[in-house]
Motif scaffolding. Structure first.
Motif, mmCIF file in Angstrom:
data_model
loop_
_atom_site.group_PDB
_atom_site.id
_atom_site.type_symbol
_atom_site.label_atom_id
_atom_site.label_comp_id
_atom_site.label_asym_id
_atom_site.label_seq_id
_atom_site.Cartn_x
_atom_site.Cartn_y
_atom_site.Cartn_z
ATOM 1 N N ALA A 53 -12.608 -50.261 37.971
ATOM 2 C CA ALA A 53 -13.978 -50.377 37.458
ATOM 3 C C ALA A 53 -14.864 -49.288 38.051
ATOM 4 O O ALA A 53 -15.701 -48.690 37.361
ATOM 5 C CB ALA A 53 -14.541 -51.762 37.783
ATOM 6 N N LEU A 57 -16.441 -46.186 35.551
ATOM 7 C CA LEU A 57 -17.869 -46.254 35.240
ATOM 8 C C LEU A 57 -18.739 -45.308 36.053
ATOM 9 O O LEU A 57 -19.919 -45.155 35.758
ATOM 10 C CB LEU A 57 -18.371 -47.690 35.437
ATOM 11 C CG LEU A 57 -17.763 -48.744 34.515
ATOM 12 C CD1 LEU A 57 -18.255 -50.131 34.902
ATOM 13 C CD2 LEU A 57 -18.089 -48.449 33.065
ATOM 14 N N MET A 106 -17.853 -52.347 39.490
ATOM 15 C CA MET A 106 -18.932 -51.880 38.618
ATOM 16 C C MET A 106 -20.202 -51.635 39.423
ATOM 17 O O MET A 106 -20.916 -50.646 39.209
ATOM 18 C CB MET A 106 -19.179 -52.913 37.522
ATOM 19 C CG MET A 106 -18.022 -53.089 36.554
ATOM 20 S SD MET A 106 -18.209 -54.532 35.480
ATOM 21 C CE MET A 106 -19.670 -54.064 34.547
#
Length: 508
Positions: A53, A57, A106
């Motif tokens: 993640a 991102l 994230m």
């Protein structure tokens, strides 16, 4: 404490928090294996759910922090990180833990590029910035040190849930310091988010990581695995095509035409491939084969962490004087040599006379690589677009870490499982042998009940560890050759030809 020092302390704490999470979880892997019945594949996803993640991102998050403000980006990222850490402490299944690790990744993707962006905008003079980046690199190294030690201490007294609770107050303190010391900065001219580029990059990296981690289960030559690699490769090509055609790409792939930029990215990727792969294996080696406690394991990882911290500062000071080529190329050669040495380990090797020197060599090498390579990446873009440069740097770190855990962990899982089956075939019933093949934790528990299993586990584990470290070592040596061949060989020229070319590309 003056304003700049307070600002640097704040972003270093934020960076330390993220790296603390990585290593604090690694030292808990044996506990997760025992208490959640997690196999090697599950443990790979616990680590790489976060890394994946983060890597997928971080480019997009760097652009968002540039556009909407670095100070609020830090606050939002830290708040989400602390909240998801607290929730992870409440779960009781490996599936739920993996899901929350993705959320934590994230959040980290928003935090990490913002820390480097803040440094680039606050410290504009080169030597001053090099020193700040060295201190930032030392903070990252401290995360490697404090994670295993603090995690080991918590696991000595509490359950594995405590390693996630511990991250909550650290995140809260970092939020308070951000609000107090980090000034607002942004670049309103940053274009809207490239959603198509983001989607294809996430799909490409996700499919590649899934294929590597699941390969031991399906077989490396199976239709599923081969198809996965083909799909990942095609998606990577689609990503490049999308970015080349986009009016405002998430990643300007033409940046990689600059040799300093591309070679530095490759060096950082290799360095973190090596570090993350090593930590995944060594924590299990210490706890399962050497029977060290979680705290004992954390303390024994300290030499590599201290070495990284020291060499990060030294690397930042050496590069402007002798050139990035010399520092990074030497670091990669040293790192490769360390891993080739580690590949010769046996179960009863002396920690003090063999493992400590190996860790010191590895830590010094990593510090020499990461700070000069990071600075080389950051020099390509002007301060106003620092979020993009820092995000690319962070993406290469996390890509390396993600692939390091996935490749080394999956290679280890395949070799360990095959060797264990070879040694125990006919001595265990098929169902028990299958469970042992997929989980070192299960085999460790079984060894206390069935004679001969402990020795078989030792042989199988060392076979996987040795070949995993051999792969890392050869990759580092190849990276050293690349660094010596491609990186600039002289001291930094602030308006050298390659930098001028890139500035023309990005309009700086």
């Amino acid at each position: 404490m003056n304003r700049k020092a307070a600002l640097l302390a704040t972003v270093c704490l934020a960076a330390l928090t993220i790296n603390l999470d990585t290593t604090i979880v690694n030292v808990a892997l044996p506990s997760l294996a025992r208490e959640l019945d997690a196999g090697t594949r599950d443990l790979l996803w616990v680590v790489d759910g976060y890394n994946l993640a983060f890597a997928a991102l971080v480019l997009a998050m760097g652009s968002l922090s540039d556009r909407f403000g670095r100070r609020p980006a830090l606050v939002v990222g830290l708040a989400a990180f602390a909240t998801s850490s607290g929730l992870a402490a409440l779960v009781d299944s490996v599936e739920a833990l993996i899901a929350l690790r993705v959320v934590m990744g994230m959040s980290a993707a928003l935090i990490f590029p913002t820390t480097l962006s803040v440094i680039a905008n606050a410290f504009t003079e080169r030597r001053e910035r090099a020193t700040a980046l060295g201190i930032w690199g030392a903070a990252v190294g401290m995360g490697v040190a404090l994670g295993p030690i603090s995690g080991g201490f918590l696991l000595e007294h509490f359950t594995w849930h405590s390693v996630f609770w511990a991250l909550v107050p650290v995140g809260v303190i970092a939020i308070a310091m951000t609000l107090a010391f980090v000034p607002e900065s942004r670049d309103p001219s940053v274009p809207p988010l490239d959603l198509l580029g983001l989607a294809t990059s996430v799909a490409a990296l996700g499919s590649l990581t899934w294929t590597i981690i699941e390969a031991p289960e399906h077989g490396w030559a199976s239709v599923t695995t081969v198809t996965g690699f083909v799909v990942a490769g095609l998606l990577a090509l689609v990503f490049v095509a999308v970015e080349r055609a986009a009016e405002h790409p998430m990643l300007d792939v033409t940046l990689f035409l600059d040799r300093r930029f591309s070679a530095a990215c490759a060096s950082v990727t290799i360095a973190f491939f090596a570090l993350f792969g090593f930590i995944f294996l060594i924590t299990q080696f210490f706890q399962f084969l050497r029977d060290y406690s979680a705290l004992g394991t954390g303390v024994r990882i300290l030499p590599v962490a201290i070495s990284i911290a020291v060499a990060s500062v030294a690397g930042g000071q050496l590069a402007p004087r002798v050139g990035t080529k010399a520092v990074v190329g030497t670091g990669l050669a040293l790192l490769g040599t360390a891993f080739l040495w580690i590949s010769t380990l046996d179960v009863d090797v002396s920690y003090a006379t063999t493992i400590v020197p190996q860790m010191v060599m590895m830590g010094l090498a990593l510090g020499l690589i990461t700070t000069p390579a990071t600075e080389s990446i950051m020099q390509v873009l002007p301060p106003a677009r620092a979020g993009v440069g820092s995000a690319v740097n962070d993406a290469t770190r996390e890509l390396g870490g993600t692939l390091g855990v996935a490749v080394v962990g999956s290679l280890f899982s395949s070799l360990y499982g095959a060797k264990l089956v070879e040694l125990l075939q006919g001595r265990l019933d098929p169902a028990t042998l299958e469970s042992a093949r997929g989980s070192v934790g299960f085999t460790d528990a079984l060894a206390t009940q069935v004679p001969g299993v402990a020795r078989a586990m030792e042989v199988a584990f060392m076979d996987g560890l040795s070949r995993g470290c051999l792969v890392i070592g050869l990759m580092c040596l190849a990276g050293s050759v690349l660094a010596w061949a491609v990186l600039p060989g002289t001291r930094y020229d602030p308006l050298g030809e390659s930098e001028l070319a890139v500035r023309e590309v990005v309009g700086g």
